[in-house]
Enzyme design. Structure first.
Site, short mmCIF file in Angstrom:
data_model
loop_
_atom_site.label_atom_id
_atom_site.label_comp_id
_atom_site.label_asym_id
_atom_site.label_seq_id
_atom_site.Cartn_x
_atom_site.Cartn_y
_atom_site.Cartn_z
N GLU A 54 -53.11 -29.46 -21.36
CA GLU A 54 -53.31 -30.13 -22.21
C GLU A 54 -53.42 -31.37 -22.05
OE1 GLU A 54 -51.07 -29.63 -26.51
OE2 GLU A 54 -49.67 -31.08 -25.25
N HIS A 69 -51.94 -6.88 -6.15
CA HIS A 69 -52.62 -5.12 -7.52
C HIS A 69 -53.00 -5.43 -8.51
CE1 HIS A 69 -51.00 -2.88 -4.49
NE2 HIS A 69 -49.34 -3.99 -4.36
N LYS A 95 -54.79 -28.51 -35.78
CA LYS A 95 -53.33 -28.37 -36.36
C LYS A 95 -53.63 -28.80 -37.75
CE LYS A 95 -49.61 -29.57 -33.85
NZ LYS A 95 -48.25 -30.88 -33.65
#
Length: 526
Positions: A320, A349, A453
């Site tokens: 950000e 793994h 937004k």
């Protein structure tokens, strides 16, 4: 290089903080001395930029704000008395409030004491507190913590179900700087409704962390308490403000030790010499690996279970801050560093196979913890403990990557405790600041988040119109007609996704037609 040459390079580039016991090793980044020399002017400017920032310069020019998260652990450095009070007074208020909660001077109306904390927030209001809780909360804390960090109804239900009858003894912290963050508002309203459904008054259980005068501050006027957020502290750098310190203290975590560790690291990262400044060294490694353009991802590999969430915390802090389309001069640059990770040795793994032999589009950051556990370890093999295995895995993976031309950084810490976690937070905050200066971007705003937004708000406005049109219509409508009547004839795809969601949740909408062929669908009330 052979092993002895690598050993010498390790010693040449090793940074060690004696007070904190933290090592930083960038020897497995394959830069040379001429590369470092070429960057010296950029670092000279970065040191100057940081000095100006801490003195109160407008380091966030796009929003016209100072950037003061470094003052949170050194109030004496704040540029004026008002800023100093904005730090010291909330700290004192947090200490007093937490003491009273723990000794039951402050308690819920229908229970003997507060047993749980429910933190409602998103982004920086959640990722930092979650990381700290995972890293530092004891096995039997004075208050167990839970998080609602999304607008997912099923996720909210899961937390409320886990709390069950303990909801009456749960202290709710609602964190939102502006008070207008939709996800946080939604979580608060859902939880408030859950209290009311049980016949409980929400206000005596609720605490707000927000800016004075915000929508949240006004809404929380009759709540148990309100704690202020500073205008000059961004969400992703707010862990050492009330945002992170209040929930940590309620869990019994030593927040003064966190602040002290951060302050010690801040002192170390103010040194205006590249080789003796750990944040500058880390920024150098980032710049080298990605050619100053973020060309390689950052893989975070902490070899300690309690640091599992460190990569998620850094993901926001780094991405950000540095993910910007334009630089400070207005040039289009598309900067940023992608961050991901899990934990070692689990990663060996999972995706280390690709790191070792796949696309070389990353650099690794190993985080090593010297202390295996509190107390003695049993020997699993003669002279070998489980901690020895973990140490062997980190060294082996580091070497295996290097031998196949994969670069890495290693940070070694003595143990995971509040002081060291505070120092790690400060180290990465300063590294982000330095790197932002090196690539000339504003690391302290987030216009892309705001754009998302706004688009989400437009979708919800469109949904309101769609529901109105469907309710008033006689018969069914195709998607194109529905979009036209809702006032946005080009938004057919958005209309389709809205009505599909409404229909799936029994929200008064029926879809008829071939679901595999959206154009065939007819929408009606029902």
């Amino acid at each position: 290089m052979d092993k002895l040459q690598l050993w010498q390079r390790y010693q040449n580039w090793l940074y060690y903080h004696e007070g904190l016991g933290i090592y930083l090793d960038i020897s497995r980044m394959r830069f040379d001395d001429p590369f470092v020399d070429r960057l010296k002017p950029k670092f000279d400017k970065a040191f100057q930029d940081m000095e100006a920032l801490e003195a109160g310069a407008i380091a966030n020019p796009d929003e016209g704000r100072m950037v003061g998260h470094y003052w949170l652990r050194a109030p004496e450095l704040a540029p004026n008395d008002e800023a100093r009070k904005e730090i010291t007074e909330p700290l004192a208020a947090i200490a007093d409030f937490v003491t009273k909660v723990h000794n039951t001077t402050i308690k819920p109306p229908t229970a003997e004491k507060f047993t749980d904390v429910l933190s409602i927030g998103i982004g920086g209001s959640a990722l930092g507190p979650q990381f700290v809780a995972e890293a530092l909360s004891s096995d039997f804390p004075p208050m167990a913590i839970h998080f609602i960090d999304n607008s997912d109804p099923a996720g909210i239900d899961r937390i409320l179900t886990r709390l069950g009858d303990r909801l009456k003894s749960t202290l709710v912290i609602v964190t939102s700087k502006s008070g207008g963050t939709p996800e946080t508002r939604n979580g608060m309203l859902e939880v408030k409704a859950a209290y009311e459904a049980k016949g409980l008054d929400f206000a005596p259980h609720a605490v707000a962390v927000t800016m004075p005068g915000s929508k949240m501050d006004q809404f929380a006027e009759n709540w148990l308490a309100r704690f202020p957020m500073q205008d000059w502290v961004g969400g992703r750098t707010s862990e050492l403000s009330a945002v992170g310190l209040l929930p940590a203290a309620l869990q019994g975590i030593d927040i003064q030790a966190m602040l002290a560790g951060a302050k010690e690291m801040d002192v170390a990262t103010r040194v205006k010499d590249l080789k003796t400044n750990p944040a500058a060294l880390l920024a150098l490694a980032w710049y080298y690996s990605g050619n100053g353009k973020g060309e390689k991802d950052m893989v975070i590999l902490p070899y300690k279970d309690s640091l599992l969430l460190f990569s998620r915390y850094l993901q926001q802090l780094v991405m950000e801050s540095l993910g910007k389309e334009t630089d400070l001069d207005g040039n289009t640059v598309y900067q940023g560093i992608a961050v991901y990770g899990n934990k070692g040795s689990t990663d060996q793994h999972a995706y280390v196979q690709q790191l070792r032999e796949g696309v070389p589009n990353f650099f690794a950051t190993f985080i090593e913890v010297l202390e295996d556990r509190q107390g003695e370890s049993i020997e699993l093999d003669p002279g070998i403990t489980s901690g020895d295995y973990l140490s062997g895995f980190i060294q082996g993976t580091r070497q295996a990557l290097y031998e196949n031309n994969r670069d890495s950084v290693t940070i070694t810490i003595p143990q995971v405790n509040p002081r060291i976690v505070g120092a790690l937070i400060a180290l990465y905050e300063r590294t982000v600041s330095f790197y932002g200066s090196l690539v000339n971007v504003n690391a302290y705003h987030q216009p892309g988040v705001e754009a998302g937004k706004k688009m989400a708000a437009s979708i919800l406005s469109l949904q309101t119109e769609i529901q109105k049109v469907i309710k008033e219509s006689v018969g069914s409508l195709d998607l194109v007609t529905l979009a036209e009547k809702a006032g946005d004839p080009e938004a057919v795809e958005a209309v389709y996704k809205i009505v599909r969601h409404l229909a799936a949740n029994g929200r008064g909408v029926t879809l008829d037609g071939d679901l595999a062929n959206p154009s065939s669908l007819k929408v009606s009330a029902g």
